[in-house]
Scaffold this active site. Structure first.
Site, PDB file in Angstrom:
ATOM      1  N   ASN A  61     -18.292  14.016   1.820  1.00  0.00           N
ATOM      2  CA  ASN A  61     -18.378  13.179   0.612  1.00  0.00           C
ATOM      3  C   ASN A  61     -17.322  13.595  -0.406  1.00  0.00           C
ATOM      4  O   ASN A  61     -17.014  14.777  -0.563  1.00  0.00           O
ATOM      5  CB  ASN A  61     -19.790  13.153   0.007  1.00  0.00           C
ATOM      6  CG  ASN A  61     -20.389  14.517  -0.262  1.00  0.00           C
ATOM      7  OD1 ASN A  61     -20.106  15.483   0.428  1.00  0.00           O
ATOM      8  ND2 ASN A  61     -21.228  14.604  -1.279  1.00  0.00           N
ATOM      9  N   GLU A  63     -16.497  12.967  -4.308  1.00  0.00           N
ATOM     10  CA  GLU A  63     -17.038  12.414  -5.558  1.00  0.00           C
ATOM     11  C   GLU A  63     -15.936  12.178  -6.590  1.00  0.00           C
ATOM     12  O   GLU A  63     -14.786  12.566  -6.400  1.00  0.00           O
ATOM     13  CB  GLU A  63     -18.129  13.356  -6.092  1.00  0.00           C
ATOM     14  CG  GLU A  63     -19.306  13.425  -5.124  1.00  0.00           C
ATOM     15  CD  GLU A  63     -20.472  14.252  -5.617  1.00  0.00           C
ATOM     16  OE1 GLU A  63     -20.344  14.970  -6.640  1.00  0.00           O
ATOM     17  OE2 GLU A  63     -21.541  14.184  -4.959  1.00  0.00           O
ATOM     18  N   ASN A  64     -16.334  11.507  -7.667  1.00  0.00           N
ATOM     19  CA  ASN A  64     -15.370  11.147  -8.706  1.00  0.00           C
ATOM     20  C   ASN A  64     -16.077  11.186 -10.065  1.00  0.00           C
ATOM     21  O   ASN A  64     -17.266  10.864 -10.141  1.00  0.00           O
ATOM     22  CB  ASN A  64     -14.842   9.728  -8.421  1.00  0.00           C
ATOM     23  CG  ASN A  64     -13.620   9.391  -9.230  1.00  0.00           C
ATOM     24  OD1 ASN A  64     -13.707   9.116 -10.423  1.00  0.00           O
ATOM     25  ND2 ASN A  64     -12.465   9.452  -8.590  1.00  0.00           N
ATOM     26  N   TYR A  67     -18.498   7.975 -11.340  1.00  0.00           N
ATOM     27  CA  TYR A  67     -19.377   8.189 -10.183  1.00  0.00           C
ATOM     28  C   TYR A  67     -19.270   7.171  -9.041  1.00  0.00           C
ATOM     29  O   TYR A  67     -19.174   7.543  -7.880  1.00  0.00           O
ATOM     30  CB  TYR A  67     -20.846   8.284 -10.623  1.00  0.00           C
ATOM     31  CG  TYR A  67     -21.192   9.516 -11.435  1.00  0.00           C
ATOM     32  CD1 TYR A  67     -20.247  10.506 -11.711  1.00  0.00           C
ATOM     33  CD2 TYR A  67     -22.480   9.676 -11.940  1.00  0.00           C
ATOM     34  CE1 TYR A  67     -20.568  11.617 -12.468  1.00  0.00           C
ATOM     35  CE2 TYR A  67     -22.810  10.802 -12.701  1.00  0.00           C
ATOM     36  CZ  TYR A  67     -21.846  11.767 -12.969  1.00  0.00           C
ATOM     37  OH  TYR A  67     -22.169  12.864 -13.709  1.00  0.00           O
ATOM     38  N   CYS A  72     -19.355   8.393   0.309  1.00  0.00           N
ATOM     39  CA  CYS A  72     -20.205   9.238   1.170  1.00  0.00           C
ATOM     40  C   CYS A  72     -19.395   9.769   2.357  1.00  0.00           C
ATOM     41  O   CYS A  72     -18.399   9.172   2.782  1.00  0.00           O
ATOM     42  CB  CYS A  72     -21.361   8.428   1.735  1.00  0.00           C
ATOM     43  SG  CYS A  72     -22.589   7.922   0.533  1.00  0.00           S
ATOM     44  N   GLU A  74     -20.231   9.729   5.523  1.00  0.00           N
ATOM     45  CA  GLU A  74     -20.255   8.848   6.698  1.00  0.00           C
ATOM     46  C   GLU A  74     -19.155   7.794   6.614  1.00  0.00           C
ATOM     47  O   GLU A  74     -18.458   7.515   7.590  1.00  0.00           O
ATOM     48  CB  GLU A  74     -21.611   8.135   6.814  1.00  0.00           C
ATOM     49  CG  GLU A  74     -22.787   9.050   7.051  1.00  0.00           C
ATOM     50  CD  GLU A  74     -23.442   9.557   5.764  1.00  0.00           C
ATOM     51  OE1 GLU A  74     -22.727   9.781   4.764  1.00  0.00           O
ATOM     52  OE2 GLU A  74     -24.663   9.730   5.768  1.00  0.00           O
ATOM     53  N   CYS A 111     -27.237   6.718   3.772  1.00  0.00           N
ATOM     54  CA  CYS A 111     -27.691   5.786   2.728  1.00  0.00           C
ATOM     55  C   CYS A 111     -27.537   4.349   3.237  1.00  0.00           C
ATOM     56  O   CYS A 111     -26.899   4.092   4.265  1.00  0.00           O
ATOM     57  CB  CYS A 111     -26.892   6.007   1.440  1.00  0.00           C
ATOM     58  SG  CYS A 111     -25.252   5.264   1.462  1.00  0.00           S
ATOM     59  N   CYS A 114     -23.948   3.061   3.829  1.00  0.00           N
ATOM     60  CA  CYS A 114     -23.334   3.651   5.031  1.00  0.00           C
ATOM     61  C   CYS A 114     -23.927   3.027   6.292  1.00  0.00           C
ATOM     62  O   CYS A 114     -23.208   2.793   7.269  1.00  0.00           O
ATOM     63  CB  CYS A 114     -23.514   5.158   5.041  1.00  0.00           C
ATOM     64  SG  CYS A 114     -22.472   5.988   3.817  1.00  0.00           S
TER      65      CYS A 114
HETATM   66  N1  THU Z   1     -24.137  11.285   0.249  1.00  0.00           N
HETATM   67  C1  THU Z   1     -23.462  11.217   1.429  1.00  0.00           C
HETATM   68  O1  THU Z   1     -22.293  11.622   1.534  1.00  0.00           O
HETATM   69  N2  THU Z   1     -24.112  10.683   2.485  1.00  0.00           N
HETATM   70  C2  THU Z   1     -25.412  10.265   2.476  1.00  0.00           C
HETATM   71  O2  THU Z   1     -25.897   9.805   3.487  1.00  0.00           O
HETATM   72  C3  THU Z   1     -26.200  10.374   1.264  1.00  0.00           C
HETATM   73  C4  THU Z   1     -25.483  10.808   0.050  1.00  0.00           C
HETATM   74  C5  THU Z   1     -23.440  11.886  -0.895  1.00  0.00           C
HETATM   75  C6  THU Z   1     -23.092  10.939  -1.994  1.00  0.00           C
HETATM   76  C7  THU Z   1     -23.016  11.877  -3.188  1.00  0.00           C
HETATM   77  O3  THU Z   1     -21.708  12.456  -3.203  1.00  0.00           O
HETATM   78  C8  THU Z   1     -24.011  12.965  -2.869  1.00  0.00           C
HETATM   79  O4  THU Z   1     -24.262  12.874  -1.474  1.00  0.00           O
HETATM   80  C9  THU Z   1     -25.315  12.849  -3.640  1.00  0.00           C
HETATM   81  O5  THU Z   1     -25.857  11.583  -3.471  1.00  0.00           O
END
Ligand code: THU
Length: 159
Positions: A61, A63-64, A67, A72, A74, A111, A114
């Site tokens: 993942n 992030e930024n 947000y 993610c 995946e 999620c 994804c």
């Molecule tokens: N996240 C993922 O990378 N994959 C998932 O299946 C669920 C959530 C990340 C997104 C965010 O950077 C962090 O987990 C918290 O939600």
């Protein structure tokens, strides 16, 4: 009135009972968590894809500060795989997460967004991918992302 019952079968395996290939993919997903950029959530996710040519592609993942601009693990992994190897089927995906200094004891599941993107990849290659969801206590396995996305919307509806 009638009801429709939708059922999903998930196999739960202790890590020791996973095959060699599955263990290797899970290891790649666990390693990828350490390459996450997750300064805001502190929740580091890794995803590893096994392609039909045997290649393993992983992502984490990203992030930024704005947000919603983050992505993610995946989708990072699958978009990379589909752009670097556009003709290779994705055979399986493993997902792992690292939080507060340890791999999670609850399985990490993809999620909704994804799941939709992974479904597109299955549809694109007309081939189901195995989904391995890791936790320190065991591994959930589904034979297709469809098992995690009942009543899904796909390209067939646009025809
Ligand atoms: N996240 C993922 O990378 N994959 C998932 O299946 C669920 C959530 C990340 C997104 C965010 O950077 C962090 O987990 C918290 O939600």
């Amino acid at each position: 009135m009638k009801e429709i019952n939708l059922s999903t079968k998930i196999a739960v395996y202790p890590l020791e009972e996973c095959s060699g290939t599955e263990k290797k993919l899970i290891e790649a997903a666990k390693n990828a968590t350490h390459r996450a950029y997750a300064p805001y959530s502190g929740f580091s996710v890794g995803a590893a894809l096994l392609l039909e040519n045997g290649e393993i592609v992983s992502g984490s993942n990203q992030e930024n500060a704005a947000y919603p601009s983050g992505l993610c693990a995946e989708r990072t992994a699958v978009f990379y795989a589909n752009s670097a190897f556009p003709d290779e089927k994705v055979v399986a995906i493993a997902i792992a997460a690292h939080h507060k200094g340890a791999y999670t004891t609850d399985v990490i599941t993809p999620c909704g967004a994804c799941r939709q993107v992974l479904l597109e990849t299955e549809n694109r290659f007309q081939s189901p991918m195995k989904v391995l969801m890791y936790s320190e206590k065991g591994v959930y396995m589904a034979n297709s992302i469809r098992d995690l996305l009942p009543l899904s919307f796909g390209d067939e509806m646009l025809r």
